[in-house]
Write a protein that holds these residues in place. Structure first.
Motif, PDB file in Angstrom:
ATOM      1  N   ALA A 104      -3.192 -10.240  30.413  1.00  0.00           N
ATOM      2  CA  ALA A 104      -2.015 -10.085  30.934  1.00  0.00           C
ATOM      3  C   ALA A 104      -1.186  -9.913  29.426  1.00  0.00           C
ATOM      4  CB  ALA A 104      -1.414 -11.664  31.081  1.00  0.00           C
ATOM      5  N   ALA A 105      -0.069  -8.863  29.914  1.00  0.00           N
ATOM      6  CA  ALA A 105       0.951  -8.785  29.041  1.00  0.00           C
ATOM      7  C   ALA A 105       2.061  -9.557  29.299  1.00  0.00           C
ATOM      8  CB  ALA A 105       1.300  -7.131  28.416  1.00  0.00           C
ATOM      9  N   GLY A 106       1.880 -10.493  30.003  1.00  0.00           N
ATOM     10  CA  GLY A 106       2.957 -11.066  30.602  1.00  0.00           C
ATOM     11  C   GLY A 106       2.514 -12.587  30.643  1.00  0.00           C
ATOM     12  N   THR A 107       2.686 -13.263  32.053  1.00  0.00           N
ATOM     13  CA  THR A 107       2.033 -14.515  32.099  1.00  0.00           C
ATOM     14  C   THR A 107       0.520 -14.639  31.850  1.00  0.00           C
ATOM     15  OG1 THR A 107       3.678 -15.096  33.711  1.00  0.00           O
ATOM     16  CG2 THR A 107       1.616 -16.585  33.508  1.00  0.00           C
ATOM     17  N   PRO A 108      -0.011 -15.675  30.880  1.00  0.00           N
ATOM     18  CA  PRO A 108      -1.499 -15.612  30.803  1.00  0.00           C
ATOM     19  C   PRO A 108      -2.424 -15.448  32.057  1.00  0.00           C
ATOM     20  CG  PRO A 108      -0.421 -17.095  29.582  1.00  0.00           C
ATOM     21  CD  PRO A 108       0.816 -16.629  30.277  1.00  0.00           C
ATOM     22  N   ILE A 109      -3.561 -14.614  32.099  1.00  0.00           N
ATOM     23  CA  ILE A 109      -4.150 -14.783  33.139  1.00  0.00           C
ATOM     24  C   ILE A 109      -5.578 -14.893  32.578  1.00  0.00           C
ATOM     25  CG2 ILE A 109      -2.844 -13.396  34.673  1.00  0.00           C
ATOM     26  CD1 ILE A 109      -4.295 -10.809  34.016  1.00  0.00           C
ATOM     27  N   GLU A 110      -6.719 -15.164  33.522  1.00  0.00           N
ATOM     28  CA  GLU A 110      -8.145 -15.253  33.079  1.00  0.00           C
ATOM     29  C   GLU A 110      -8.639 -13.883  32.528  1.00  0.00           C
ATOM     30  OE1 GLU A 110     -12.208 -17.144  34.833  1.00  0.00           O
ATOM     31  OE2 GLU A 110     -10.510 -16.758  36.113  1.00  0.00           O
ATOM     32  N   ALA A 132     -12.840  -3.717  25.236  1.00  0.00           N
ATOM     33  CA  ALA A 132     -11.874  -3.300  25.648  1.00  0.00           C
ATOM     34  C   ALA A 132     -11.162  -3.985  26.904  1.00  0.00           C
ATOM     35  CB  ALA A 132     -11.930  -2.088  26.301  1.00  0.00           C
ATOM     36  N   LEU A 133     -10.175  -4.299  27.154  1.00  0.00           N
ATOM     37  CA  LEU A 133      -9.294  -4.951  28.246  1.00  0.00           C
ATOM     38  C   LEU A 133      -8.255  -4.299  28.881  1.00  0.00           C
ATOM     39  CD1 LEU A 133      -8.668  -8.417  26.267  1.00  0.00           C
ATOM     40  CD2 LEU A 133     -10.272  -8.046  28.290  1.00  0.00           C
ATOM     41  N   GLU A 134      -8.051  -4.198  30.107  1.00  0.00           N
ATOM     42  CA  GLU A 134      -7.264  -3.334  30.673  1.00  0.00           C
ATOM     43  C   GLU A 134      -5.801  -4.167  30.687  1.00  0.00           C
ATOM     44  OE1 GLU A 134      -6.351  -1.353  35.181  1.00  0.00           O
ATOM     45  OE2 GLU A 134      -7.954  -2.391  34.956  1.00  0.00           O
ATOM     46  N   VAL A 135      -4.595  -3.767  30.403  1.00  0.00           N
ATOM     47  CA  VAL A 135      -3.548  -4.506  30.448  1.00  0.00           C
ATOM     48  C   VAL A 135      -2.960  -4.610  31.683  1.00  0.00           C
ATOM     49  CG1 VAL A 135      -1.141  -4.310  29.331  1.00  0.00           C
ATOM     50  CG2 VAL A 135      -3.115  -3.492  27.920  1.00  0.00           C
ATOM     51  N   ALA A 136      -2.399  -5.663  32.161  1.00  0.00           N
ATOM     52  CA  ALA A 136      -1.672  -5.899  33.105  1.00  0.00           C
ATOM     53  C   ALA A 136      -0.270  -6.488  32.918  1.00  0.00           C
ATOM     54  CB  ALA A 136      -2.375  -7.037  34.089  1.00  0.00           C
ATOM     55  N   GLY A 137       0.785  -6.033  33.276  1.00  0.00           N
ATOM     56  CA  GLY A 137       2.025  -6.661  33.041  1.00  0.00           C
ATOM     57  C   GLY A 137       2.802  -5.908  32.179  1.00  0.00           C
ATOM     58  N   ASP A 138       4.133  -6.007  31.997  1.00  0.00           N
ATOM     59  CA  ASP A 138       5.036  -5.312  31.110  1.00  0.00           C
ATOM     60  C   ASP A 138       5.538  -5.925  29.810  1.00  0.00           C
ATOM     61  OD1 ASP A 138       6.687  -6.876  32.304  1.00  0.00           O
ATOM     62  OD2 ASP A 138       8.128  -5.646  33.255  1.00  0.00           O
ATOM     63  N   SER A 139       5.216  -7.161  29.430  1.00  0.00           N
ATOM     64  CA  SER A 139       5.864  -7.842  28.177  1.00  0.00           C
ATOM     65  C   SER A 139       5.691  -7.327  27.002  1.00  0.00           C
ATOM     66  CB  SER A 139       5.586  -9.090  28.335  1.00  0.00           C
ATOM     67  OG  SER A 139       4.185  -9.410  27.621  1.00  0.00           O
ATOM     68  N   MET A 140       5.039  -6.306  26.873  1.00  0.00           N
ATOM     69  CA  MET A 140       4.689  -5.742  25.398  1.00  0.00           C
ATOM     70  C   MET A 140       5.037  -4.255  25.411  1.00  0.00           C
ATOM     71  SD  MET A 140       3.311  -7.903  23.611  1.00  0.00           S
ATOM     72  CE  MET A 140       2.893  -7.253  22.344  1.00  0.00           C
ATOM     73  N   VAL A 141       5.828  -3.715  26.334  1.00  0.00           N
ATOM     74  CA  VAL A 141       6.348  -2.296  26.465  1.00  0.00           C
ATOM     75  C   VAL A 141       7.122  -1.891  25.275  1.00  0.00           C
ATOM     76  CG1 VAL A 141       6.489  -2.347  29.150  1.00  0.00           C
ATOM     77  CG2 VAL A 141       8.428  -3.022  27.721  1.00  0.00           C
ATOM     78  N   ASP A 142       7.851  -2.882  24.444  1.00  0.00           N
ATOM     79  CA  ASP A 142       8.260  -2.312  23.409  1.00  0.00           C
ATOM     80  C   ASP A 142       7.850  -2.038  22.038  1.00  0.00           C
ATOM     81  OD1 ASP A 142      10.852  -2.343  24.778  1.00  0.00           O
ATOM     82  OD2 ASP A 142      11.470  -4.217  23.921  1.00  0.00           O
ATOM     83  N   GLU A 143       6.342  -2.443  22.240  1.00  0.00           N
ATOM     84  CA  GLU A 143       5.342  -1.997  21.418  1.00  0.00           C
ATOM     85  C   GLU A 143       4.582  -0.750  21.931  1.00  0.00           C
ATOM     86  OE1 GLU A 143       4.853  -2.790  18.380  1.00  0.00           O
ATOM     87  OE2 GLU A 143       5.665  -4.945  18.116  1.00  0.00           O
ATOM     88  N   LEU A 188       3.546 -17.239  20.195  1.00  0.00           N
ATOM     89  CA  LEU A 188       3.038 -15.802  20.743  1.00  0.00           C
ATOM     90  C   LEU A 188       4.360 -14.989  21.283  1.00  0.00           C
ATOM     91  CD1 LEU A 188      -0.163 -17.027  22.421  1.00  0.00           C
ATOM     92  CD2 LEU A 188       0.113 -16.106  20.249  1.00  0.00           C
ATOM     93  N   ASP A 189       4.515 -13.955  20.605  1.00  0.00           N
ATOM     94  CA  ASP A 189       6.044 -13.309  20.885  1.00  0.00           C
ATOM     95  C   ASP A 189       5.644 -11.975  21.898  1.00  0.00           C
ATOM     96  OD1 ASP A 189       7.436 -14.959  19.390  1.00  0.00           O
ATOM     97  OD2 ASP A 189       7.416 -13.725  17.753  1.00  0.00           O
ATOM     98  N   PRO A 190       6.422 -11.885  22.951  1.00  0.00           N
ATOM     99  CA  PRO A 190       6.382 -10.761  23.856  1.00  0.00           C
ATOM    100  C   PRO A 190       7.118  -9.562  23.228  1.00  0.00           C
ATOM    101  CG  PRO A 190       8.102 -12.044  24.886  1.00  0.00           C
ATOM    102  CD  PRO A 190       7.236 -12.831  23.780  1.00  0.00           C
ATOM    103  N   ALA A 191       6.935  -8.309  23.665  1.00  0.00           N
ATOM    104  CA  ALA A 191       7.795  -7.427  23.106  1.00  0.00           C
ATOM    105  C   ALA A 191       8.595  -6.592  24.268  1.00  0.00           C
ATOM    106  CB  ALA A 191       7.022  -6.121  22.493  1.00  0.00           C
ATOM    107  N   ASN A 192       9.400  -7.488  24.733  1.00  0.00           N
ATOM    108  CA  ASN A 192      10.090  -7.160  26.106  1.00  0.00           C
ATOM    109  C   ASN A 192      11.403  -8.526  26.099  1.00  0.00           C
ATOM    110  OD1 ASN A 192      11.473  -7.098  28.661  1.00  0.00           O
ATOM    111  ND2 ASN A 192       9.560  -5.952  29.400  1.00  0.00           N
ATOM    112  N   ARG A 193      12.514  -8.078  26.062  1.00  0.00           N
ATOM    113  CA  ARG A 193      13.404  -8.786  25.917  1.00  0.00           C
ATOM    114  C   ARG A 193      13.634  -9.901  27.292  1.00  0.00           C
ATOM    115  NH1 ARG A 193      18.871  -5.600  25.376  1.00  0.00           N
ATOM    116  NH2 ARG A 193      17.178  -4.183  24.088  1.00  0.00           N
ATOM    117  N   LEU A 194      12.799  -9.314  28.370  1.00  0.00           N
ATOM    118  CA  LEU A 194      13.049 -10.180  29.749  1.00  0.00           C
ATOM    119  C   LEU A 194      11.920 -11.481  29.632  1.00  0.00           C
ATOM    120  CD1 LEU A 194      12.918  -7.516  32.109  1.00  0.00           C
ATOM    121  CD2 LEU A 194      14.816  -8.571  31.295  1.00  0.00           C
TER     122      LEU A 194
END
Length: 218
Positions: A104-110, A132-143, A188-194
């Protein structure tokens, strides 16, 4: 002719790109050059761009490309601690690294499950062991980390402030975030103001690796 700071920044960006395939964040550049604010980084990048040494890649946050470096490299400032680049690999060399599902690049997932592999150009990987990990979510879009990207992770159990890491929370959930120490807590900081930062006790957080590169399929 570049100023000393302009050349230091150019060499730092070039070294980080060669190390992991991802340009450093503005915070990393600020700390590496011992600048007081990110506005100083913006001015240096604009100057390098105007002089044709770098360019910003369109439609991608935190994406820089080094177009050229000075023929004679001046010594890099002592406070820039950049790991030595790995020996060059053949451009067509491909490595299969473990693909451990989605993170997750948003809420933590397994995470850290799955037995598939992902073929990766060896030139994107530096020294060390990777997965490798496939990214799920949009909380790191500013990176520049988008949903569906493949995060290439170098295995390590420690992190420095400002590094993007895979953090395992309470031994069961993992997330991709920027690591910070905040007093006695881990932030742990996201890179999305939301999204809001996540705060945990140190005993709740286990570092599983740091971001070494990104792979995107079109």
């Amino acid at each position: 002719m570049l100023t000393r700071k302009q050349q230091e920044l150019l060499l730092y960006i070039d070294a980080k790109l060669k190390e992991g395939g991802v340009s450093p964040s503005f915070e990393e550049m600020k700390e590496a050059l011992d600048l007081k604010s990110k506005s100083g980084v913006h001015r240096l990048i604009s100057a390098l761009e105007e002089r044709g040494f770098i360019r910003r890649l369109p439609n991608r946050a935190r994406a820089l490309e080094v177009l050229k470096v000075p023929e004679v490299r001046a010594p890099v400032a002592a406070n820039i601690n950049t790991p030595a680049a790995a020996p060059p690999r053949a451009a067509n060399d491909v490595m299969d690294i473990p693909l451990h599902g989605r993170i997750a690049a948003g809420t933590p997932i397994e995470a850290l499950q799955g037995t598939d592999t992902l073929p990766v150009p060896a030139a994107l990987l530096g020294p060390g062991e990777h997965y490798a990990l496939e990214v799920a979510g949009d909380s790191m879009v500013d990176e520049g980390i988008l949903d569906g990207d493949y995060a290439l992770i170098r295995k390590q159990e420690t992190a420095r402030d400002g590094e993007i890491v895979v953090a395992l929370i309470n031994e069961e959930e993992a997330t991709l975030k920027t690591f910070r120490r905040e007093g006695q807590m881990i932030r742990l900081d996201p890179a999305n103001r939301l999204y809001d930062p996540q705060r945990y006790r140190p005993d709740q957080v286990q570092i599983q690796g740091r971001l070494a590169g990104l792979l995107r399929r079109y």
